[in-house]
Write a protein that holds these residues in place. Structure first.
Motif, PDB file in Angstrom:
ATOM      1  N   UNK B 152      40.863  47.549  17.690  1.00 54.29           N
ATOM      2  CA  UNK B 152      39.749  46.945  16.952  1.00 54.29           C
ATOM      3  C   UNK B 152      40.009  46.974  15.445  1.00 54.29           C
ATOM      4  N   UNK B 153      40.572  48.092  14.966  1.00 56.25           N
ATOM      5  CA  UNK B 153      40.868  48.194  13.537  1.00 56.25           C
ATOM      6  C   UNK B 153      41.863  47.113  13.120  1.00 56.25           C
ATOM      7  N   UNK B 154      42.862  46.860  13.962  1.00 56.17           N
ATOM      8  CA  UNK B 154      43.861  45.847  13.644  1.00 56.17           C
ATOM      9  C   UNK B 154      43.269  44.451  13.742  1.00 56.17           C
ATOM     10  N   UNK B 156      40.347  43.684  13.126  1.00 58.16           N
ATOM     11  CA  UNK B 156      39.455  43.483  11.983  1.00 58.16           C
ATOM     12  C   UNK B 156      40.180  42.884  10.791  1.00 58.16           C
ATOM     13  N   UNK B 157      41.501  43.137  10.663  1.00 60.46           N
ATOM     14  CA  UNK B 157      42.197  42.635   9.473  1.00 60.46           C
ATOM     15  C   UNK B 157      43.044  41.397   9.752  1.00 60.46           C
ATOM     16  N   UNK B 158      43.125  40.982  11.017  1.00 62.66           N
ATOM     17  CA  UNK B 158      43.920  39.791  11.329  1.00 62.66           C
ATOM     18  C   UNK B 158      43.017  38.557  11.327  1.00 62.66           C
ATOM     19  N   UNK B 159      43.593  37.400  10.966  1.00 58.60           N
ATOM     20  CA  UNK B 159      42.780  36.181  10.856  1.00 58.60           C
ATOM     21  C   UNK B 159      42.136  35.789  12.186  1.00 58.60           C
ATOM     22  N   UNK B 160      40.853  35.458  12.111  1.00 60.36           N
ATOM     23  CA  UNK B 160      40.072  35.138  13.301  1.00 60.36           C
ATOM     24  C   UNK B 160      40.634  33.935  14.048  1.00 60.36           C
ATOM     25  N   UNK B 161      41.174  32.957  13.290  1.00 61.75           N
ATOM     26  CA  UNK B 161      41.600  31.705  13.934  1.00 61.75           C
ATOM     27  C   UNK B 161      42.850  31.884  14.807  1.00 61.75           C
ATOM     28  N   UNK B 238      41.154  41.660  27.973  1.00 64.97           N
ATOM     29  CA  UNK B 238      39.828  41.216  28.402  1.00 64.97           C
ATOM     30  C   UNK B 238      38.746  41.952  27.627  1.00 64.97           C
ATOM     31  N   UNK B 239      38.985  43.251  27.352  1.00 64.37           N
ATOM     32  CA  UNK B 239      37.983  44.033  26.611  1.00 64.37           C
ATOM     33  C   UNK B 239      37.777  43.446  25.223  1.00 64.37           C
ATOM     34  N   UNK B 242      35.906  40.375  25.575  1.00 65.42           N
ATOM     35  CA  UNK B 242      34.528  40.735  25.939  1.00 65.42           C
ATOM     36  C   UNK B 242      33.722  41.105  24.693  1.00 65.42           C
ATOM     37  N   UNK B 243      34.363  41.822  23.759  1.00 65.17           N
ATOM     38  CA  UNK B 243      33.672  42.246  22.540  1.00 65.17           C
ATOM     39  C   UNK B 243      33.595  41.124  21.510  1.00 65.17           C
ATOM     40  N   UNK B 245      36.478  39.397  20.272  1.00 66.88           N
ATOM     41  CA  UNK B 245      37.635  39.314  19.399  1.00 66.88           C
ATOM     42  C   UNK B 245      38.849  38.727  20.103  1.00 66.88           C
TER      43      UNK B 245
END
Lengths: 337, 308
Positions: B152-154, B156-161, B238-239, B242-243, B245
């Motif tokens: 999750x931490x990683x 958070x800093x990678x581009x969403x697209x 999948x997790x 699911x969240x 991301x």
């Protein structure tokens, strides 16, 4: 007994790891593609606002100054202020309110897993290759293959929606009020002296704890079985039996105690998995713990909150592992060498 | 193909025969649970390839509401074996196509963390104490985070697209230290053998020793680790979906379908939205765990004794 030297050595080994963890969390924001101030302000924020964020958070200063300050702040448990989801609130305060929620869930789930997993593992080993053994093993393997975000919805569907026995989301019925002292709802409702509120909280807690408990049970029973099987084959077990000791006493007295040692390591290591499980469980059951906080913070690019949460989890996980090492060396003094 | 054996005789068996005679494989193939695992994985790979070839991902991702508005929220029936969702899409096709995503991104995740881990692990084992320390202490730091949290931490800093690739890259970095550790341990054991010294004395270069002599001997533990991690990778991918991301909403991945099923379908009683994607996910992961367990038992001589 544990020697003081061993304890000191383990504590000192903790320092570089925690230093590395803090460095990683600091670097996160600066290694991310793009400008950190832009990341925090939001992609479509006007340039003026990005500039404002940069000045306010000191992102325009040299990186080594920011790094030094970050380390000093972390040592004082100061993780900065939330920038988006609770604007202006110190991250440490937000975590103080949310973290006990997750901890209560994870600990109760872990205890359920231990209480069910250890007897199951022993039973499976003692009755090796029986039907009980096969069923337990397949059950345990299934247990670790089923994701929490599937077992959770199934339990909600069956016990919440179809049978209507248990509540499906949240932590307590909205009709009850109680004072948040520890932020652990079972303790808080007990302290408030309202039995009905406690019962409501416990009923809300049941399914989430069960979901985590099943997963943890599966992991522990697998480890307990193989550890017990290994111990049963040792010479001292045969000696005890040859001396005329009953089979059950031998298994329990000599076998169980020794077989438990590696299982304790597994319980410690999987505590990290369990914290991850708690994040998913909170999302499934809409519980306001650190997990849902982290997801919200990532979605809103609230980096101080993300950094604080990640640091807290890593610290806790490292401390649990330290505790495991110390317990391990207490149970098996040979480890110290 | 013939190979010189240790005592100088020529081994005339072909590669397949030699493979069959290996104690590892015969042990593995006599393990019923491992065979079930192999069958499950083979079926899922077939489903994945079938869906990829025969289905149009655009069509099963797009809303069907304007085409057949009456087919919304249908429970499972002959026409729709797994029912339909809020967009009147048939869940059956979507779940089948989900196998493709799981296999594709699972392979990339496990494959790249294996390559990274093997490289770092062998280098750490072979070179100086300093190199070893720098690599392994970095791995220690990464291992100090609970795995989903680090992912999750990683993320958070990678581009969403980047979509699913974002989750894939994050999980690759999360799994790499585990491989590095296993490989380093196995490589250190190989390095103690005299033939490595002999090879070096004969003037073999470092890369040659690493690639030709050390890496092949760490293959067994790596294979077990990869198999067990494949199941984990599918769950973790999948997790993250699911969240929220992972893939775009609407994409037929199991994680996205589960997320939609829990968020929108569960309390209204549309159990089939989350039940079927979760079932396929769990069965696939079970397949990898069965095979991984069987491999570990076949590799561990102590376990082999226990079976005899």
């Amino acid at each position: 007994m544990i020697s003081r030297r061993f304890l000191l050595k383990r504590l000192l080994l903790l320092v570089p790891v925690l230093f590395g963890v803090a460095t990683f969390v600091f670097a996160m924001l600066h290694l991310a593609p793009g400008d950190p101030a832009r990341l925090i302000a939001g992609r479509r924020a006007p340039d003026a606002f990005v500039q404002q964020v940069r000045t306010e958070l000191g992102l325009n200063r040299p990186v080594y100054v920011q790094y030094g300050e970050f380390l000093l702040d972390v040592v004082r448990f100061d993780f900065g202020k939330s920038y988006q989801i609770q604007k202006g609130a110190p991250v440490s305060e937000i975590l103080e309110a949310r973290f006990p929620v997750t901890l209560e869930l994870a600990v109760l789930g872990q205890l359920t897993g231990i209480a069910l997993g250890i007897p199951l593992g022993v039973l499976s080993a003692v009755k090796q290759d029986s039907l009980t053994d096969h069923l337990t093993r397949i059950g345990a393997l299934t247990g670790i293959s089923v994701p929490i975000f599937w077992s959770g919805p199934i339990l909600i569907m069956v016990f919440g929606v179809m049978l209507g026995w248990l509540p499906t989301f949240g932590r307590i019925a909205t009709t009850y009020t109680y004072e948040s002292v520890t932020h652990m709802i079972l303790i808080d409702t007990l302290l408030s002296g309202n039995p009905a509120a406690f019962v409501s909280a416990a009923r809300h807690m049941l399914l989430p704890v069960l979901v985590i408990g099943i997963y943890s049970m599966a992991l522990i029973s697998r480890m307990m079985r193989s550890s017990m099987l290994e111990v049963i084959r040792q010479d001292y077990m045969r000696t005890a039996r040859a001396k005329g000791q009953g089979a059950n006493i031998t298994v329990m007295k000599h076998g169980f105690q020794n077989a438990l040692i590696p299982v304790i390591t597994v319980i410690g290591i999987q505590f990290g998995t369990l914290l991850g499980g708690a994040i998913l469980t909170e999302t499934v059951f809409s519980i306001n713990g650190v997990g849902t906080l982290l997801v919200e913070a990532i979605n809103n690019s609230d980096y101080p909150v993300v950094q604080g949460t990640v640091l807290l989890f890593a610290l806790l996980f490292t401390l649990v592992n330290l505790g495991v090492d110390v317990t391990y060396s207490y149970l098996d003094p040979r480890i110290e060498q | 193909m013939s190979t010189e054996t240790v005592d100088g005789r020529t081994d005339t068996r072909n590669a397949l025969q030699r493979l069959r005679a290996s104690p590892f494989l015969s042990e593995l193939l006599s393990n019923r649970l491992a065979l079930i695992g192999i069958a499950i994985i083979a079926t899922m790979v077939a489903v994945a390839l079938y869906s990829r070839v025969t289905m149009d991902v655009g069509a099963i991702s797009a809303s069907q509401l304007s085409n057949n508005p009456a087919d919304q929220f249908l429970s499972p029936r002959a026409q729709y074996p797994f029912g339909t969702d809020i967009q009147a899409r048939g869940i059956f096709d979507r779940v089948l196509y989900g196998a493709w995503y799981a296999m594709q991104f699972g392979t990339v995740t496990v494959g790249s963390s294996t390559v990274l881990g093997v490289t770092l692990g062998t280098i750490a084992a072979y070179y100086s104490e300093l190199t070893d320390n720098v690599i392994m202490r970095t791995m220690d730091v990464l291992l100090a985070f609970p795995s989903l949290l680090l992912a999750l931490a990683l993320v958070a800093i990678l581009p969403e697209e980047w979509g699913l690739w974002r989750a894939t890259l994050a999980l690759t970095l999360v799994y790499t230290p585990r491989f590095a550790r296993v490989v380093r341990g196995a490589a250190l054991k190989v390095l103690e053998d005299e033939y490595i010294e002999a090879t070096e004395a004969l003037g073999a270069s470092d890369p040659r020793v690493l690639v030709r002599h050390i890496m092949p001997n760490t293959l067994a533990p790596i294979t077990v680790q990869s198999t067990l991690n494949f199941g984990l990778a599918i769950i973790d991918l999948a997790a993250l979906s699911f969240l929220g991301f992972g893939a775009e909403p609407g994409t037929p991945t199991w994680g996205i379908m589960l997320s939609q099923g829990v968020d929108q379908g569960l309390l209204s009683g549309y159990w089939w939205w989350s039940f079927f994607p979760g079932l396929f996910l769990a069965v696939t992961v079970l397949g990898f765990n069965l095979l991984g367990d069987g491999m570990r038992d076949a590799l561990d001589p102590r376990m082999r004794e226990a079976v005899d």
